[in-house]
Write an enzyme that holds these catalytic residues in place. Structure first.
Site: not given
Ligand code: COA
Length: 355
Positions: A120, A260, A290
């Site tokens: 990214c 980004h 993204n």
């Molecule tokens: C991925 C992301 C959106 C998840 O958000 P979060 O608030 O951290 O959520 P968590 O990982 O704590 O997950 C919380 C719950 O939601 C669930 N969940 C994950 N994706 C889900 C979806 N699409 N729909 C519903 N629930 C979902 C998880 O399974 C978890 O459930 P559990 O508690 O029963 O295990 C966030 O962590 C993020 O954006 N991270 C950075 C990603 C990124 O930037 N990637 C590219 C690199 S630049």
């Protein structure tokens, strides 16, 4: 104070372009594919929809459309381009490079062309390379493209990742300018210790493609989202502050920040740490998700064509991505806003429109 050492020219963006595929994949569409909801995706990421390439479209096709638009805005012919840098994690093929394919399709026969693998942060890395090449006189005209077809490497059975990513391309043409104009500073970083936070486990030399790797879904993105979230906020703040220091500016001196677009909450947290008002931070993640290396040049082109950048506007680009890689640039914009959709190009005019 000139941010450049003596004898080094400045480099500035003289044209931008973008392209996103026509097909829109909404959160409601994803509700039919995995166990998720529009409400969860919007609240946790800020994404409403993303674009998905047609089966016959390759990354180079998206890149070429964005590049042609950028070259047209800059009024630069393809054969005037000295270097093409394509930032991508989804090249058409691993050999030849996506950049060489783009070069052939553009007819940019005088350009050296190569891919930039920095996930990214790739567009920021590409701007750093372009500035160095132009600054030292190695090149006069550099085309930097960020292009991704993340839909090709996303596992649509994994709700943790498939809701986040989309396809698209953005491009910028760079040329020389005065040392106190254009890209004032660049700050790029990486930490391979964080490599497994975002990876495609198979398909490289470590685990070549086999029946087993396909059965394990090893050719798709695997992500540790929570851990990435924290390091992304820290890295984006750190690199933008470093770039600002090098330019002799403070966060509040920036008129616009183009981050980004990984997650609206990552951008909000970074902005709060920097103490910058929300209206100065560009957000279009709701429409594209993204798009990795393409997200900054897509946002930039939308800003340019909306007339939101004027000569003198101070703009920061900042990104974080797999690798891990992160980085930022600070620029003093040189192009006039478009009149009738055609920007008057102050930097090129000042150079007499020559190479
Ligand atoms: C991925 C992301 C959106 C998840 O958000 P979060 O608030 O951290 O959520 P968590 O990982 O704590 O997950 C919380 C719950 O939601 C669930 N969940 C994950 N994706 C889900 C979806 N699409 N729909 C519903 N629930 C979902 C998880 O399974 C978890 O459930 P559990 O508690 O029963 O295990 C966030 O962590 C993020 O954006 N991270 C950075 C990603 C990124 O930037 N990637 C590219 C690199 S630049």
């Amino acid at each position: 104070m000139s941010p450049q050492p003596d004898g080094i020219r400045g480099a500035t963006i003289v044209g931008t372009g973008m392209y996103v595929p026509e097909r829109v994949l909404t959160n409601a569409d994803l509700e039919r594919v995995v166990d998720t909801s529009d409400e969860w995706i919007l609240e946790r990421t800020g994404i409403r929809e993303r674009r998905i390439s047609a089966p016959e479209e390759a990354s180079s096709d998206l890149a070429v459309i964005a590049a042609r638009r950028a070259l047209a805005m800059a009024r630069v012919e393809a054969d005037e381009v000295d270097q093409i840098v394509v930032a991508t994690t989804t090249p058409d093929r691993y050999l030849p490079s996506c950049a060489c394919t783009v070069q052939a399709k553009l007819g940019a026969k005088n350009a050296a062309a190569y891919d930039m693998f920095a996930a990214c942060s790739g567009f920021i890395y590409g701007l750093g390379i372009a500035r160095g090449a132009i600054g030292t006189g190695l090149a006069q005209t550099v085309l930097v493209i960020g292009v991704e077809q993340l839909s090709r490497i996303v596992d649509y059975t994994d709700r943790n990742t498939c809701v986040l990513f989309g396809d698209g391309a953005g491009a910028a043409v760079l040329r020389p300018c005065a040392p106190d104009q254009g890209i004032l500073s660049v700050s790029i970083h990486s930490d391979g210790v964080l490599g497994d936070l975002l990876e495609i486990p198979a398909g490289g030399s470590l685990r070549p493609a086999s029946i087993e790797t396909v059965a394990e879904r090893g050719h798709f993105i695997k992500m540790k989202g929570k851990e990435l979230f924290k390091v992304a906020v820290r890295g984006m703040e750190e690199s933008l502050r470093k770039a600002l220091d090098r330019a002799g500016l403070a966060p509040t001196d920036l008129d616009l920040i183009v981050p980004h677009q990984a997650n609206q909450r990552i951008i909000d947290a970074t902005r709060e740490r920097l103490g910058v008002p929300a209206e100065r931070v560009i957000m279009n993640i709701d429409r594209y998700g993204n798009t990795s290396s393409a997200s900054i040049p897509i946002s930039l082109d939308e800003l340019v064509r909306a007339g939101r950048l004027e000569p003198g506007t101070r703009v920061g680009f900042v990104a974080f991505g797999g690798g891990a890689t992160w980085g930022a640039t600070v620029s003093r914009w040189t192009m006039a806003a478009p009149l009738d959709g055609k920007p008057a190009n102050a930097a090129v005019a000042a150079l007499g429109g020559t190479r």
